[in-house]
Write a protein that holds these residues in place. Structure first.
Motif, PDB file in Angstrom:
ATOM      1  N   ILE A  72       7.998  -7.364   6.398  1.00 42.53           N
ATOM      2  CA  ILE A  72       6.547  -7.488   6.487  1.00 42.53           C
ATOM      3  C   ILE A  72       6.064  -6.318   7.334  1.00 42.53           C
ATOM      4  CG2 ILE A  72       4.625  -8.938   7.218  1.00 42.53           C
ATOM      5  CD1 ILE A  72       6.706 -11.310   7.163  1.00 42.53           C
ATOM      6  N   VAL A  73       5.237  -5.466   6.757  1.00 45.29           N
ATOM      7  CA  VAL A  73       4.737  -4.282   7.449  1.00 45.29           C
ATOM      8  C   VAL A  73       3.252  -4.497   7.739  1.00 45.29           C
ATOM      9  CG1 VAL A  73       4.508  -1.775   7.394  1.00 45.29           C
ATOM     10  CG2 VAL A  73       6.409  -2.876   6.176  1.00 45.29           C
ATOM     11  N   ALA A  74       2.937  -4.639   9.019  1.00 49.14           N
ATOM     12  CA  ALA A  74       1.569  -4.916   9.453  1.00 49.14           C
ATOM     13  C   ALA A  74       1.105  -3.792  10.380  1.00 49.14           C
ATOM     14  CB  ALA A  74       1.523  -6.261  10.185  1.00 49.14           C
ATOM     15  N   PRO A  75      -0.196  -3.715  10.600  1.00 47.83           N
ATOM     16  CA  PRO A  75      -0.690  -2.709  11.548  1.00 47.83           C
ATOM     17  C   PRO A  75      -0.162  -2.983  12.952  1.00 47.83           C
ATOM     18  CG  PRO A  75      -2.491  -3.627  10.230  1.00 47.83           C
ATOM     19  CD  PRO A  75      -1.283  -4.459   9.968  1.00 47.83           C
ATOM     20  N   ALA A  76       0.142  -1.944  13.686  1.00 44.30           N
ATOM     21  CA  ALA A  76       0.575  -2.086  15.076  1.00 44.30           C
ATOM     22  C   ALA A  76      -0.573  -2.652  15.904  1.00 44.30           C
ATOM     23  CB  ALA A  76       1.015  -0.731  15.625  1.00 44.30           C
ATOM     24  N   ASN A  77      -0.219  -3.264  17.015  1.00 47.82           N
ATOM     25  CA  ASN A  77      -1.175  -3.827  17.966  1.00 47.82           C
ATOM     26  C   ASN A  77      -1.969  -5.009  17.426  1.00 47.82           C
ATOM     27  OD1 ASN A  77      -0.499  -1.935  20.014  1.00 47.82           O
ATOM     28  ND2 ASN A  77      -1.704  -0.415  18.906  1.00 47.82           N
ATOM     29  N   THR A  78      -1.409  -5.708  16.431  1.00 46.66           N
ATOM     30  CA  THR A  78      -2.055  -6.926  15.934  1.00 46.66           C
ATOM     31  C   THR A  78      -1.252  -8.153  16.348  1.00 46.66           C
ATOM     32  OG1 THR A  78      -0.913  -6.717  13.799  1.00 46.66           O
ATOM     33  CG2 THR A  78      -3.150  -5.804  13.943  1.00 46.66           C
ATOM     34  N   GLY A  79      -0.250  -7.953  17.197  1.00 47.02           N
ATOM     35  CA  GLY A  79       0.598  -9.076  17.598  1.00 47.02           C
ATOM     36  C   GLY A  79       1.329  -9.627  16.383  1.00 47.02           C
ATOM     37  N   LYS A  80       1.509 -10.924  16.373  1.00 50.70           N
ATOM     38  CA  LYS A  80       2.188 -11.556  15.244  1.00 50.70           C
ATOM     39  C   LYS A  80       1.226 -12.348  14.369  1.00 50.70           C
ATOM     40  CE  LYS A  80       6.646 -11.807  17.527  1.00 50.70           C
ATOM     41  NZ  LYS A  80       7.762 -12.674  17.912  1.00 50.70           N
ATOM     42  N   THR A  81      -0.073 -12.111  14.547  1.00 50.57           N
ATOM     43  CA  THR A  81      -1.066 -12.864  13.787  1.00 50.57           C
ATOM     44  C   THR A  81      -0.973 -12.605  12.288  1.00 50.57           C
ATOM     45  OG1 THR A  81      -2.738 -11.151  14.110  1.00 50.57           O
ATOM     46  CG2 THR A  81      -2.703 -12.958  15.705  1.00 50.57           C
ATOM     47  N   LYS A  82      -0.558 -11.412  11.906  1.00 53.27           N
ATOM     48  CA  LYS A  82      -0.418 -11.075  10.481  1.00 53.27           C
ATOM     49  C   LYS A  82       0.963 -11.473   9.948  1.00 53.27           C
ATOM     50  CE  LYS A  82      -4.163  -8.277  10.059  1.00 53.27           C
ATOM     51  NZ  LYS A  82      -5.197  -8.372   9.080  1.00 53.27           N
ATOM     52  N   THR A  83       1.986 -11.374  10.807  1.00 55.11           N
ATOM     53  CA  THR A  83       3.357 -11.565  10.320  1.00 55.11           C
ATOM     54  C   THR A  83       3.824 -13.011  10.338  1.00 55.11           C
ATOM     55  OG1 THR A  83       4.269 -11.046  12.503  1.00 55.11           O
ATOM     56  CG2 THR A  83       4.034  -9.213  10.944  1.00 55.11           C
ATOM     57  N   ASN A  84       3.493 -13.782  11.368  1.00 57.92           N
ATOM     58  CA  ASN A  84       4.010 -15.155  11.466  1.00 57.92           C
ATOM     59  C   ASN A  84       3.673 -16.033  10.261  1.00 57.92           C
ATOM     60  OD1 ASN A  84       5.503 -14.834  13.767  1.00 57.92           O
ATOM     61  ND2 ASN A  84       4.047 -15.845  15.116  1.00 57.92           N
ATOM     62  N   PRO A  85       2.429 -16.026   9.770  1.00 55.45           N
ATOM     63  CA  PRO A  85       2.148 -16.853   8.583  1.00 55.45           C
ATOM     64  C   PRO A  85       2.972 -16.425   7.361  1.00 55.45           C
ATOM     65  CG  PRO A  85       0.106 -16.208   9.660  1.00 55.45           C
ATOM     66  CD  PRO A  85       1.204 -15.428  10.314  1.00 55.45           C
ATOM     67  N   LEU A  86       3.172 -15.117   7.214  1.00 57.91           N
ATOM     68  CA  LEU A  86       3.958 -14.628   6.082  1.00 57.91           C
ATOM     69  C   LEU A  86       5.432 -15.003   6.217  1.00 57.91           C
ATOM     70  CD1 LEU A  86       2.261 -11.167   5.581  1.00 57.91           C
ATOM     71  CD2 LEU A  86       2.246 -13.087   3.973  1.00 57.91           C
ATOM     72  N   VAL A  87       5.961 -15.017   7.433  1.00 58.33           N
ATOM     73  CA  VAL A  87       7.338 -15.458   7.652  1.00 58.33           C
ATOM     74  C   VAL A  87       7.497 -16.885   7.141  1.00 58.33           C
ATOM     75  CG1 VAL A  87       9.051 -16.089   9.405  1.00 58.33           C
ATOM     76  CG2 VAL A  87       7.843 -13.916   9.588  1.00 58.33           C
ATOM     77  N   GLY A  88       6.555 -17.749   7.482  1.00 58.04           N
ATOM     78  CA  GLY A  88       6.602 -19.132   7.011  1.00 58.04           C
ATOM     79  C   GLY A  88       6.541 -19.243   5.503  1.00 58.04           C
ATOM     80  N   GLU A  89       5.678 -18.460   4.882  1.00 57.12           N
ATOM     81  CA  GLU A  89       5.558 -18.491   3.422  1.00 57.12           C
ATOM     82  C   GLU A  89       6.834 -17.997   2.744  1.00 57.12           C
ATOM     83  OE1 GLU A  89       1.866 -17.039   1.634  1.00 57.12           O
ATOM     84  OE2 GLU A  89       0.963 -17.123   3.634  1.00 57.12           O
ATOM     85  N   LEU A  90       7.434 -16.947   3.281  1.00 59.12           N
ATOM     86  CA  LEU A  90       8.671 -16.422   2.701  1.00 59.12           C
ATOM     87  C   LEU A  90       9.823 -17.408   2.880  1.00 59.12           C
ATOM     88  CD1 LEU A  90       8.357 -12.692   3.762  1.00 59.12           C
ATOM     89  CD2 LEU A  90       8.190 -13.616   1.436  1.00 59.12           C
ATOM     90  N   SER A  91       9.876 -18.077   4.022  1.00 58.75           N
ATOM     91  CA  SER A  91      10.921 -19.083   4.242  1.00 58.75           C
ATOM     92  C   SER A  91      10.796 -20.218   3.232  1.00 58.75           C
ATOM     93  CB  SER A  91      10.834 -19.641   5.670  1.00 58.75           C
ATOM     94  OG  SER A  91      11.158 -18.632   6.598  1.00 58.75           O
TER      95      SER A  91
END
Length: 138
Positions: A72-91
């Motif tokens: 998951i490639v997200a903009p820097a300095n956005t914390g995990k707000t963009k990545t965490n939901p996608l991690v759950g969806e991929l799992s």
């Protein structure tokens, strides 16, 4: 050849999911150049095949073992707000012991799809999500 079939199984599954989302997300596969828009979050997918093994002395069995990774490639300095939901969806998309078949090859997800450590490389923050797979053929 079966590693290529396995990769195509997971690529098709990932692409169908990404297009069906309320907010579709771009999926970029191996050896494809992609220049994201400013602030865009997207996925990079990789099949990482391991050694092909055989459990028989006759050599008529093949075990295709490897790892499938979606970064998951997200903009820097956005914390995990963009990545965490996608991690759950991929799992949820790649559940443990799921079986998928194509061209006579059945691949099994042998580990849960879990995130690795985030990698900050401005202007992006990348979270790899990976799982092990195995397909046995005779």
């Amino acid at each position: 050849m079966s590693h290529a079939i396995i990769a195509s199984i997971y690529e098709a599954k990932l692409l169908a999911w990404s297009k069906a989302r309320a907010e579709p997300i771009k999926v970029v596969y191996e050896n494809i150049q992609y220049d994201p828009a400013d602030g865009e979050t997207y996925l990079r997918a990789f099949a990482l095949p391991g050694d092909t093994a055989s459990s028989t002395l006759a050599g008529d069995h093949r075990a295709f073992i490897g790892v499938y990774q979606v970064s998951i490639v997200a903009p820097a300095n956005t914390g995990k707000t963009k990545t965490n939901p996608l991690v759950g969806e991929l799992s949820a998309l790649f559940p443990l012991y799921a079986r998928d078949t194509k061209a006579g090859v059945t691949v099994v997800t042998m580990s849960s799809a879990d995130p690795g450590p985030g990698i900050t490389d401005p202007p992006t923050f990348t979270v790899p999500v990976s799982f092990e797979y195995r397909a046995d053929t005779v």
